[in-house]
Scaffold this motif. Structure first.
Motif, PDB file in Angstrom:
ATOM      1  N   ASP A 154       1.121  -1.207  -0.096  1.00  0.00           N
ATOM      2  CA  ASP A 154       0.026  -0.027   0.036  1.00  0.00           C
ATOM      3  C   ASP A 154       0.956   1.169  -0.168  1.00  0.00           C
ATOM      4  O   ASP A 154       0.969   2.073   0.993  1.00  0.00           O
ATOM      5  CB  ASP A 154      -0.850   0.088   1.138  1.00  0.00           C
ATOM      6  CG  ASP A 154      -1.880   1.303   1.156  1.00  0.00           C
ATOM      7  OD1 ASP A 154      -1.840   1.819   0.201  1.00  0.00           O
ATOM      8  OD2 ASP A 154      -2.822   1.272   2.343  1.00  0.00           O
ATOM      9  N   ALA A 155       1.614   1.331  -1.252  1.00  0.00           N
ATOM     10  CA  ALA A 155       2.365   2.677  -1.237  1.00  0.00           C
ATOM     11  C   ALA A 155       1.665   4.062  -0.966  1.00  0.00           C
ATOM     12  O   ALA A 155       2.217   4.955  -0.493  1.00  0.00           O
ATOM     13  CB  ALA A 155       3.193   2.646  -2.620  1.00  0.00           C
ATOM     14  N   ALA A 156       0.397   4.142  -1.470  1.00  0.00           N
ATOM     15  CA  ALA A 156      -0.299   5.270  -1.195  1.00  0.00           C
ATOM     16  C   ALA A 156      -0.491   5.580   0.342  1.00  0.00           C
ATOM     17  O   ALA A 156      -0.190   6.861   0.546  1.00  0.00           O
ATOM     18  CB  ALA A 156      -1.604   5.296  -1.747  1.00  0.00           C
ATOM     19  N   THR A 157      -0.808   4.755   1.134  1.00  0.00           N
ATOM     20  CA  THR A 157      -0.855   5.005   2.420  1.00  0.00           C
ATOM     21  C   THR A 157       0.490   5.554   3.084  1.00  0.00           C
ATOM     22  O   THR A 157       0.675   6.590   3.850  1.00  0.00           O
ATOM     23  CB  THR A 157      -1.331   4.058   3.049  1.00  0.00           C
ATOM     24  OG1 THR A 157      -2.733   3.724   2.826  1.00  0.00           O
ATOM     25  CG2 THR A 157      -1.528   4.103   4.667  1.00  0.00           C
ATOM     26  N   ALA A 158       1.355   4.589   2.667  1.00  0.00           N
ATOM     27  CA  ALA A 158       2.863   5.236   2.961  1.00  0.00           C
ATOM     28  C   ALA A 158       3.186   6.475   2.704  1.00  0.00           C
ATOM     29  O   ALA A 158       3.612   7.434   3.472  1.00  0.00           O
ATOM     30  CB  ALA A 158       3.807   4.079   2.593  1.00  0.00           C
TER      31      ALA A 158
END
Length: 310
Positions: A159-163
């Motif tokens: 989940d790169a977007a959350t990171a």
């Protein structure tokens, strides 16, 4: 009662203070106390005999201090009395700072039983401070994950977007904490946005731009740009020459399959050291940069590279 450095055995003396004075600036709910000449003896020297004291030496003009102190205050509240956070303004208490040997701030000292157990300088990330504290104090059972831990967990889950969102907030809250900007570039790269990741890295101050952590993100970015596409790999599928082997290894590294890629590069070094002007060895070194010096694969394959060379 001097603070004794157990490593040297030398006492860290401080000016005589009136131990009868009541602590000033005390926050009993969060165990945070401002210390000065009037209460240093009582809070830090005598107080550490019963409860560990984290001495935060700071100054109003210190930008990193403005990032670090809120983190220390947050931890003091979480630990709920397991340690006392004593905040010393060195501008207003220069005599104490001189006696303690404070040369730069932030300077954080852990004092237990009247002894200096450990210390660090600079505004470390929250997770690193938590790890450092946990060597000496039992972390609270209900301690929440730090933002860095949340971001790392998000990346591990894909989940790169959350990171990215977490790191953007950290950068906004700590604009001079450049490691967060490098972490943000890494998350942006994981989202597939190489151009924005490069812009973040390029805008770092030179000393941070060339630091190992930033070089590692840049190396991953460049591997993604240099590696052949799946279509190109399909053309190479029946070839076993040095060029085909090198390109396969490059693609494996770019896809995060580091161990297979490193093994392929090492094998290419053994069979054709001259390929691409020693491209396999040079790429191995770049992968080490991308992974970081302490990564297990870096340690293992640096040893293998050394054995092959010497």
């Amino acid at each position: 009662m001097p603070i004794v450095d157990p490593r040297s055995g030398e006492p860290l003396t401080t000016p005589d203070t009136d131990s009868s004075s009541a602590p000033s600036g005390a926050d009993p709910a969060s165990h945070i106390i401002d210390v000065d000449m009037s209460n240093f003896q009582q809070v830090v020297l005598e107080g550490s005999m019963n409860t560990p004291v984290l001495l935060d030496c700071w100054a109003p003009w210190c930008e990193p201090c403005k990032n670090l102190t809120p983190v220390l205050e947050k931890l003091a509240r979480e630990y709920n009395g397991a340690f006392v956070l004593a905040k010393l303004n060195i501008e207003e208490n220069q005599q104490i700072a001189a006696q303690l040997g404070i040369r730069s701030v932030p300077d954080v000292k852990l004092i237990m039983q009247g002894q200096l157990y450990d210390q660090f300088q600079g505004a470390l990330p929250e997770k690193q401070i938590r790890d450092w504290l946990s060597q000496y104090l039992q972390p609270p059972a209900d301690a929440p994950e730090s933002p860095e831990e949340q971001a790392q967990a998000a990346l591990a889950a894909g989940d790169a977007a959350t990171a990215r969102s977490i790191y953007q907030q950290l950068v906004q809250d700590n604009p001079r904490h450049y490691d967060y900007q490098v972490d943000l570039a890494s998350a942006v790269l994981a989202e597939g946005n190489a151009a924005d990741a490069r812009t973040i890295l390029d805008n770092l101050p030179p000393e941070h731009r060339e630091a190992p952590k930033a070089r590692g993100v840049r190396a991953r970015l460049e591997f993604g740009e240099e590696a052949p596409s799946q279509k190109e790999l399909a053309v190479l599928k029946d070839r076993d020459d040095s060029e085909a082997r090198f390109k396969r290894a490059l693609r494996q590294v770019a896809d995060g399959d580091y161990e297979v890629g490193l093994e392929g590069l090492l094998a290419l070094m053994k069979s054709d050291r001259s390929y691409g002007d020693d491209a396999a060895r040079k790429t191995l070194l770049r992968v080490f940069d991308a992974l970081g010096a302490d990564h297990p694969l870096t340690v293992t394959y640096r040893r293998k590279l050394f054995a092959l060379l010497y």
